[in-house]
Design a protein around this motif. Structure first.
Motif, PDB file in Angstrom:
ATOM      1  N   ARG A   1       0.875  -1.168   0.000  1.00 20.43           N
ATOM      2  CA  ARG A   1       0.000   0.000   0.000  1.00 20.43           C
ATOM      3  C   ARG A   1       0.914   1.219   0.000  1.00 20.43           C
ATOM      4  O   ARG A   1       1.890   1.260   0.746  1.00 20.43           O
ATOM      5  CB  ARG A   1      -0.914   0.039   1.232  1.00 20.43           C
ATOM      6  N   ALA A   2       0.609   2.204  -0.823  1.00 24.03           N
ATOM      7  CA  ALA A   2       1.461   3.384  -0.930  1.00 24.03           C
ATOM      8  C   ALA A   2       0.617   4.647  -0.881  1.00 24.03           C
ATOM      9  O   ALA A   2      -0.504   4.681  -1.406  1.00 24.03           O
ATOM     10  CB  ALA A   2       2.278   3.353  -2.223  1.00 24.03           C
ATOM     11  N   VAL A   3       1.177   5.683  -0.235  1.00 22.46           N
ATOM     12  CA  VAL A   3       0.484   6.961  -0.074  1.00 22.46           C
ATOM     13  C   VAL A   3       1.474   8.091  -0.347  1.00 22.46           C
ATOM     14  O   VAL A   3       2.642   8.015   0.059  1.00 22.46           O
ATOM     15  CB  VAL A   3      -0.093   7.107   1.349  1.00 22.46           C
ATOM     16  N   ILE A   4       1.006   9.128  -1.020  1.00 24.60           N
ATOM     17  CA  ILE A   4       1.813  10.338  -1.218  1.00 24.60           C
ATOM     18  C   ILE A   4       0.975  11.550  -0.798  1.00 24.60           C
ATOM     19  O   ILE A   4      -0.154  11.731  -1.265  1.00 24.60           O
ATOM     20  CB  ILE A   4       2.281  10.488  -2.672  1.00 24.60           C
ATOM     21  N   HIS A   5       1.540  12.335   0.096  1.00 25.40           N
ATOM     22  CA  HIS A   5       0.862  13.523   0.627  1.00 25.40           C
ATOM     23  C   HIS A   5       1.891  14.647   0.700  1.00 25.40           C
ATOM     24  O   HIS A   5       3.094  14.411   0.523  1.00 25.40           O
ATOM     25  CB  HIS A   5       0.268  13.204   2.004  1.00 25.40           C
ATOM     26  N   GLN A   6       1.450  15.856   0.963  1.00 25.46           N
ATOM     27  CA  GLN A   6       2.386  16.960   1.096  1.00 25.46           C
ATOM     28  C   GLN A   6       1.915  17.919   2.181  1.00 25.46           C
ATOM     29  O   GLN A   6       0.727  18.032   2.462  1.00 25.46           O
ATOM     30  CB  GLN A   6       2.557  17.709  -0.221  1.00 25.46           C
ATOM     31  N   GLY A   7       2.868  18.580   2.806  1.00 23.89           N
ATOM     32  CA  GLY A   7       2.542  19.531   3.861  1.00 23.89           C
ATOM     33  C   GLY A   7       3.775  19.832   4.694  1.00 23.89           C
ATOM     34  O   GLY A   7       4.871  19.330   4.427  1.00 23.89           O
TER      35      GLY A   7
ATOM     36  N   LEU B   1      -3.319   8.997  -3.485  1.00 26.67           N
ATOM     37  CA  LEU B   1      -2.800  10.362  -3.475  1.00 26.67           C
ATOM     38  C   LEU B   1      -3.742  11.244  -2.671  1.00 26.67           C
ATOM     39  O   LEU B   1      -4.963  11.149  -2.825  1.00 26.67           O
ATOM     40  CB  LEU B   1      -2.689  10.925  -4.887  1.00 26.67           C
ATOM     41  N   SER B   2      -3.185  12.099  -1.849  1.00 26.79           N
ATOM     42  CA  SER B   2      -4.023  13.081  -1.182  1.00 26.79           C
ATOM     43  C   SER B   2      -4.590  14.027  -2.230  1.00 26.79           C
ATOM     44  O   SER B   2      -4.065  14.139  -3.355  1.00 26.79           O
ATOM     45  CB  SER B   2      -3.230  13.854  -0.139  1.00 26.79           C
ATOM     46  N   ASP B   3      -5.671  14.703  -1.885  1.00 29.66           N
ATOM     47  CA  ASP B   3      -6.305  15.610  -2.830  1.00 29.66           C
ATOM     48  C   ASP B   3      -5.340  16.711  -3.271  1.00 29.66           C
ATOM     49  O   ASP B   3      -5.321  17.100  -4.445  1.00 29.66           O
ATOM     50  CB  ASP B   3      -7.555  16.229  -2.189  1.00 29.66           C
ATOM     51  N   GLU B   4      -4.505  17.191  -2.354  1.00 28.06           N
ATOM     52  CA  GLU B   4      -3.555  18.244  -2.678  1.00 28.06           C
ATOM     53  C   GLU B   4      -2.546  17.783  -3.720  1.00 28.06           C
ATOM     54  O   GLU B   4      -2.239  18.502  -4.678  1.00 28.06           O
ATOM     55  CB  GLU B   4      -2.816  18.709  -1.421  1.00 28.06           C
ATOM     56  N   VAL B   5      -2.014  16.581  -3.539  1.00 21.91           N
ATOM     57  CA  VAL B   5      -1.025  16.057  -4.478  1.00 21.91           C
ATOM     58  C   VAL B   5      -1.663  15.768  -5.831  1.00 21.91           C
ATOM     59  O   VAL B   5      -1.099  16.064  -6.890  1.00 21.91           O
ATOM     60  CB  VAL B   5      -0.368  14.789  -3.901  1.00 21.91           C
TER      61      VAL B   5
ATOM     62  N   THR C   1     -10.777  13.775   1.314  1.00 23.82           N
ATOM     63  CA  THR C   1     -10.889  13.207  -0.020  1.00 23.82           C
ATOM     64  C   THR C   1      -9.507  12.768  -0.488  1.00 23.82           C
ATOM     65  O   THR C   1      -8.514  13.455  -0.256  1.00 23.82           O
ATOM     66  CB  THR C   1     -11.460  14.241  -1.005  1.00 23.82           C
ATOM     67  N   ALA C   2      -9.438  11.614  -1.124  1.00 24.05           N
ATOM     68  CA  ALA C   2      -8.178  11.126  -1.689  1.00 24.05           C
ATOM     69  C   ALA C   2      -8.490  10.455  -3.022  1.00 24.05           C
ATOM     70  O   ALA C   2      -9.655  10.261  -3.381  1.00 24.05           O
ATOM     71  CB  ALA C   2      -7.483  10.168  -0.730  1.00 24.05           C
ATOM     72  N   TRP C   3      -7.419  10.083  -3.733  1.00 24.22           N
ATOM     73  CA  TRP C   3      -7.565   9.546  -5.084  1.00 24.22           C
ATOM     74  C   TRP C   3      -6.831   8.214  -5.188  1.00 24.22           C
ATOM     75  O   TRP C   3      -5.633   8.134  -4.957  1.00 24.22           O
ATOM     76  CB  TRP C   3      -7.050  10.550  -6.108  1.00 24.22           C
ATOM     77  N   LEU C   4      -7.573   7.180  -5.552  1.00 27.19           N
ATOM     78  CA  LEU C   4      -7.097   5.799  -5.530  1.00 27.19           C
ATOM     79  C   LEU C   4      -6.760   5.317  -6.941  1.00 27.19           C
ATOM     80  O   LEU C   4      -7.493   5.592  -7.895  1.00 27.19           O
ATOM     81  CB  LEU C   4      -8.167   4.902  -4.919  1.00 27.19           C
ATOM     82  N   ARG C   5      -5.646   4.586  -7.026  1.00 32.93           N
ATOM     83  CA  ARG C   5      -5.229   4.041  -8.326  1.00 32.93           C
ATOM     84  C   ARG C   5      -4.548   2.701  -8.123  1.00 32.93           C
ATOM     85  O   ARG C   5      -3.779   2.508  -7.175  1.00 32.93           O
ATOM     86  CB  ARG C   5      -4.268   5.002  -9.030  1.00 32.93           C
ATOM     87  N   VAL C   6      -4.832   1.762  -9.025  1.00 33.66           N
ATOM     88  CA  VAL C   6      -4.108   0.504  -9.101  1.00 33.66           C
ATOM     89  C   VAL C   6      -3.246   0.581 -10.356  1.00 33.66           C
ATOM     90  O   VAL C   6      -3.756   0.417 -11.469  1.00 33.66           O
ATOM     91  CB  VAL C   6      -5.051  -0.715  -9.153  1.00 33.66           C
TER      92      VAL C   6
END
Length: 260
Positions: free
Chosen positions: A93-99, A141-145, A175-180
């Motif tokens: 499982r992978a996540v990318i966020h920013q802040g 991906l977070s909504d911001e990214v 809210t986030a954005w999911l991708r396979v």
């Protein structure tokens, strides 16, 4: 940028299996970064068994992280898993966020780090791995990214490849954005892909329509008889003439031939 990964089913493995994951995971991540032209040696990394949280400063290469790094990571997982029985394969499982992130005495501090941890535990990631057993990685991906890289048109990805999901973990809601990545298509979800939290459409990120692309000129035309033209529009295509050896890790090339 916060980049977090976690291996599936780590707790169900015996001591040897857990040790192998801890050995293989950082090497897979390092090779993927090198393939994308990124230097993980410059990242601040917090390790926790089958999980890693990496923090890197914003430096303009964020689209490469979202696009190239993830693509190389999927490739490295494929090579790693091809020599193993299904029970021994690594799935992430992978996540990318920013802040804003602060280096603290025992790791990282800041709301961005907390948000990244919550996103990594989103039930939608677990559901996606369960629904797609052939996938070695699922990405959130977070909504911001998502908006600053994909919707902004800074990657080769299309907004249609992601599905908008509403993540709620403990006190965190977003809210986030999911991708396979191996599928390249949106997943079934309660929200339609390519829409905002309020239901307004997000313009899909697509390449220039074929009819609008400049075609190579015919031989003998204004191109001097070579059959090629270099008057591409800079905002769409970058043309670079090189000679000799070139380090093109993380690059994307397009090739064309003259047509009558």
């Amino acid at each position: 940028m916060c980049i977090a990964v976690d291996a599936q089913a780590y707790g169900g493995k015996n001591d040897r299996g857990q040790s192998e994951i801890q050995h293989d995971l950082p090497r897979i991540l390092d090779r993927a970064a090198r393939g994308a032209g990124l230097d993980r040696a410059r990242w601040q990394i917090q390790r926790k068994g089958d999980e890693q949280l990496a923090v890197r400063p914003l430096d303009g290469t964020e689209p490469r992280l979202v696009d190239d790094y993830v693509r190389h990571l999927v490739s490295e997982l494929g090579v790693h898993n091809s020599q193993r029985v299904p029970e021994a394969r690594m799935r992430l499982r992978a996540v990318i966020h920013q802040g804003l992130v602060e280096l603290a005495e025992n790791g990282f501090a800041g709301s961005a780090v907390v948000a990244t941890a919550r996103l990594l535990n989103a039930p939608q990631l677990y559901d996606a791995l369960a629904a797609h057993p052939a996938a070695a990685l699922v990405l959130l991906l977070s909504d911001e990214v998502f908006r600053s890289t994909v919707v902004g048109g800074h990657t080769t990805l299309s907004g249609d490849e992601f599905t908008r999901v509403a993540v709620q973990v403990k006190e965190y809601e977003a809210t986030a954005w999911l991708r396979v990545p191996t599928l390249g298509v949106p997943l079934a979800a309660s929200s339609e892909p390519g829409t905002t939290e309020t239901g307004k459409p997000v313009a899909p990120v697509r390449g220039e329509p074929a009819a609008d692309r400049l075609r190579p000129a015919a031989a003998g035309g204004s191109d001097g008889g070579t059959g090629f033209r270099n008057d591409y529009r800079a905002e769409k295509i970058n043309v670079t003439n090189v000679a000799g050896a070139v380090d093109a890790r993380g690059a994307v090339f397009g090739f064309g031939t003259p047509r009558d």
